[in-house]
Design a protein around this motif. Structure first.
Motif, PDB file in Angstrom:
ATOM      1  N   GLY A  24       0.818  -1.208   0.000  1.00  0.00           N
ATOM      2  CA  GLY A  24       0.000   0.000   0.000  1.00  0.00           C
ATOM      3  C   GLY A  24       0.848   1.253   0.000  1.00  0.00           C
ATOM      4  N   ALA A  25       1.932   1.248   0.787  1.00  0.00           N
ATOM      5  CA  ALA A  25       2.834   2.399   0.824  1.00  0.00           C
ATOM      6  C   ALA A  25       3.496   2.616  -0.531  1.00  0.00           C
ATOM      7  CB  ALA A  25       3.899   2.183   1.907  1.00  0.00           C
ATOM      8  N   PHE A  26       3.855   1.540  -1.216  1.00  0.00           N
ATOM      9  CA  PHE A  26       4.443   1.637  -2.562  1.00  0.00           C
ATOM     10  C   PHE A  26       3.470   2.295  -3.534  1.00  0.00           C
ATOM     11  CE2 PHE A  26       4.182  -0.492  -6.714  1.00  0.00           C
ATOM     12  CZ  PHE A  26       5.329   0.030  -7.303  1.00  0.00           C
ATOM     13  N   ARG A  27       2.200   1.865  -3.489  1.00  0.00           N
ATOM     14  CA  ARG A  27       1.210   2.415  -4.400  1.00  0.00           C
ATOM     15  C   ARG A  27       0.972   3.907  -4.145  1.00  0.00           C
ATOM     16  NH1 ARG A  27      -2.034  -0.955  -7.523  1.00  0.00           N
ATOM     17  NH2 ARG A  27      -0.586  -2.510  -8.391  1.00  0.00           N
ATOM     18  N   PHE A  28       1.006   4.325  -2.881  1.00  0.00           N
ATOM     19  CA  PHE A  28       0.834   5.732  -2.553  1.00  0.00           C
ATOM     20  C   PHE A  28       2.087   6.544  -2.855  1.00  0.00           C
ATOM     21  CE2 PHE A  28      -2.626   4.259   0.330  1.00  0.00           C
ATOM     22  CZ  PHE A  28      -3.627   5.066  -0.162  1.00  0.00           C
ATOM     23  N   GLY A  29       3.255   5.929  -2.693  1.00  0.00           N
ATOM     24  CA  GLY A  29       4.503   6.677  -2.761  1.00  0.00           C
ATOM     25  C   GLY A  29       5.094   6.846  -4.133  1.00  0.00           C
ATOM     26  N   PHE A  30       5.109   5.802  -4.940  1.00  0.00           N
ATOM     27  CA  PHE A  30       5.807   5.865  -6.222  1.00  0.00           C
ATOM     28  C   PHE A  30       4.836   6.285  -7.323  1.00  0.00           C
ATOM     29  CE2 PHE A  30       8.865   3.646  -3.767  1.00  0.00           C
ATOM     30  CZ  PHE A  30      10.091   3.935  -4.348  1.00  0.00           C
ATOM     31  N   ARG A  31       4.616   7.601  -7.394  1.00  0.00           N
ATOM     32  CA  ARG A  31       3.705   8.151  -8.398  1.00  0.00           C
ATOM     33  C   ARG A  31       4.356   9.218  -9.266  1.00  0.00           C
ATOM     34  NH1 ARG A  31      -2.324   8.801  -5.730  1.00  0.00           N
ATOM     35  NH2 ARG A  31      -2.623   6.597  -5.221  1.00  0.00           N
ATOM     36  N   THR A  32       5.591   9.554  -8.943  1.00  0.00           N
ATOM     37  CA  THR A  32       6.296  10.567  -9.734  1.00  0.00           C
ATOM     38  C   THR A  32       7.644  10.005 -10.179  1.00  0.00           C
ATOM     39  OG1 THR A  32       7.480  11.570  -7.866  1.00  0.00           O
ATOM     40  CG2 THR A  32       5.227  12.318  -8.268  1.00  0.00           C
ATOM     41  N   LYS A  33       8.393  10.812 -10.914  1.00  0.00           N
ATOM     42  CA  LYS A  33       9.714  10.398 -11.383  1.00  0.00           C
ATOM     43  C   LYS A  33      10.822  10.893 -10.463  1.00  0.00           C
ATOM     44  CE  LYS A  33       8.421  10.184 -16.287  1.00  0.00           C
ATOM     45  NZ  LYS A  33       8.721  10.672 -17.649  1.00  0.00           N
ATOM     46  N   LYS A  34      10.444  11.598  -9.413  1.00  0.00           N
ATOM     47  CA  LYS A  34      11.429  12.099  -8.455  1.00  0.00           C
ATOM     48  C   LYS A  34      11.668  11.030  -7.382  1.00  0.00           C
ATOM     49  CE  LYS A  34      10.082  16.910  -9.190  1.00  0.00           C
ATOM     50  NZ  LYS A  34       9.617  18.161  -8.556  1.00  0.00           N
ATOM     51  N   VAL A  35      12.848  10.429  -7.433  1.00  0.00           N
ATOM     52  CA  VAL A  35      13.148   9.270  -6.598  1.00  0.00           C
ATOM     53  C   VAL A  35      13.048   9.583  -5.105  1.00  0.00           C
ATOM     54  CG1 VAL A  35      14.898   7.552  -5.982  1.00  0.00           C
ATOM     55  CG2 VAL A  35      14.625   8.271  -8.367  1.00  0.00           C
ATOM     56  N   TRP A  36      13.725  10.637  -4.664  1.00  0.00           N
ATOM     57  CA  TRP A  36      13.742  10.924  -3.226  1.00  0.00           C
ATOM     58  C   TRP A  36      12.378  11.323  -2.700  1.00  0.00           C
ATOM     59  CZ3 TRP A  36      17.397   8.957  -0.587  1.00  0.00           C
ATOM     60  CH2 TRP A  36      18.660   8.802  -1.136  1.00  0.00           C
ATOM     61  N   ARG A  37      11.617  12.001  -3.548  1.00  0.00           N
ATOM     62  CA  ARG A  37      10.258  12.350  -3.141  1.00  0.00           C
ATOM     63  C   ARG A  37       9.400  11.091  -2.998  1.00  0.00           C
ATOM     64  NH1 ARG A  37       6.113  16.497  -6.316  1.00  0.00           N
ATOM     65  NH2 ARG A  37       4.360  16.225  -4.863  1.00  0.00           N
ATOM     66  N   ASN A  38       9.603  10.156  -3.920  1.00  0.00           N
ATOM     67  CA  ASN A  38       8.869   8.889  -3.839  1.00  0.00           C
ATOM     68  C   ASN A  38       9.229   8.110  -2.582  1.00  0.00           C
ATOM     69  OD1 ASN A  38       7.717   9.485  -6.285  1.00  0.00           O
ATOM     70  ND2 ASN A  38       9.030   8.131  -7.488  1.00  0.00           N
ATOM     71  N   ILE A  39      10.527   8.090  -2.266  1.00  0.00           N
ATOM     72  CA  ILE A  39      10.983   7.352  -1.083  1.00  0.00           C
ATOM     73  C   ILE A  39      10.388   7.961   0.185  1.00  0.00           C
ATOM     74  CG2 ILE A  39      12.998   6.791   0.323  1.00  0.00           C
ATOM     75  CD1 ILE A  39      14.600   6.571  -2.276  1.00  0.00           C
ATOM     76  N   ALA A  40      10.403   9.312   0.272  1.00  0.00           N
ATOM     77  CA  ALA A  40       9.860   9.992   1.452  1.00  0.00           C
ATOM     78  C   ALA A  40       8.360   9.744   1.583  1.00  0.00           C
ATOM     79  CB  ALA A  40      10.143  11.483   1.367  1.00  0.00           C
ATOM     80  N   THR A  41       7.647   9.847   0.458  1.00  0.00           N
ATOM     81  CA  THR A  41       6.202   9.625   0.490  1.00  0.00           C
ATOM     82  C   THR A  41       5.878   8.183   0.871  1.00  0.00           C
ATOM     83  OG1 THR A  41       5.936  11.282  -1.269  1.00  0.00           O
ATOM     84  CG2 THR A  41       4.070   9.820  -0.841  1.00  0.00           C
TER      85      THR A  41
END
Length: 309
Positions: free
Chosen positions: A131-148
């Protein structure tokens, strides 16, 4: 995602898996304390019971173990979907199958046990990670995805914690307040029975009943019968023979024809006895006193769901 990134993620998964398997098969002295038989717990027990916030303030080893069983498998829910495109249902089915295999190997190697609670808790961790992966990895910005993804994992874990806390309250029974036996309204016994609470001595100890006191009241044998209403409860009582010459007495407690306690004494110097009796679904409680035997502060505590209080 390019090939280099995929290789890095694969290496991370493999290294993390080796670490998990080490803790499951080697750590905590497992190899030095190999079991003597297979241990399979196929039915879950208390898997709703996750540590509460108050428990986490003073955590026990069991609280840490439960938390670890969930948190340790969150990375799989994040890394595996990053490596392979997969839907939630397919991912969970494959993950549960893998956990079942690992738990079975643990039991068969006698380096642990097959515990359905572990399967459920591990799978919850993987589901939180997915669930966290689906919410987090929505952009191409890696660090932003990791933080989200990290923040999402914390929020989802807290949500699961809250849901399981509610489920724990809904399905777990706790002991209710103490109810003196003479306070039961459906007993069919005189309301004055058991209300005489004069002090007396047993085994050199002064006894002062707080709730009730029962005796044969000058008779040879007396029987008290109470209706409990087929509830799950504990019966508590104190018993003994007051100090006097040629004292003798006995006590028998049964419920629905099954005897739970039998005690007798001819020695007034014996110290008072205490007993707690678990009664599940009992309807008719029968207490038989003979001779000089006395019981006092006898009552029940019902096992019931908190939402029934």
């Amino acid at each position: 995602m390019n090939t280099k990134h995929r290789k890095v993620i694969l290496v991370i998964i493999l290294c993390y898996t080796v670490l998990i398997l080490y803790y499951m098969f080697v750590a905590f002295g497992r190899t030095e304390n190999v079991g003597t038989g297979f241990n399979f717990q196929l039915l879950p027990s208390d898997f709703f019971r996750l540590p509460s916030l108050s428990d986490l303030q003073h955590p026990t080893l069991m609280d840490a173990w439960v938390f670890g069983n969930i948190a340790a498998f969150i990375p799989y829910g994040i890394l595996i979907p990053l490596l392979y495109r997969t839907g939630f249902l397919r991912f969970m089915i494959l993950f549960i199958l893998c956990i079942l295999v690992v738990e079975t190997v643990q039991a068969c190697s006698m380096l642990g046990s097959f515990d359905m609670n572990d399967v459920i808790q591990n799978s919850l961790g993987a589901a939180v990670g997915f669930g966290a992966f689906r919410f987090g990895f929505r952009t191409k910005k890696v660090w932003r995805n990791i933080a989200t993804t990290g923040i999402s994992a914390i929020i989802l874990l807290a949500f699961i914690w809250g849901i399981f806390g509610i489920a724990d309250k809904a399905f777990t029974k706790e002991l209710g307040p103490f109810v003196a036996l003479n306070e039961l309204k459906n007993s069919g016994i005189s309301s004055s029975t058991g209300t005489k609470r004069d002090s007396f001595q047993i085994g050199g100890q002064n006894v002062e009943p707080q709730y009730n006191a029962y005796s044969t009241e000058g008779e040879n044998t007396v029987t008290y019968t109470y209706t409990l209403g087929k509830k799950e409860l504990y019966l508590y009582l104190n018993f003994g023979i007051p100090n006097k010459e040629h004292a003798y007495g006995s006590l028998r407690i049964s419920a629905d024809g099954q005897e739970y306690l039998s005690a007798s004494s001819k020695d007034p110097s014996d110290e008072p006895g205490m007993s707690s009796i678990y009664l599940q679904g009992a309807n008719e409680l029968v207490i038989t006193l003979e001779g000089d035997e006395r019981i006092w502060d006898i009552g029940i505590r019902e096992m019931r769901h908190t939402w029934k209080w």
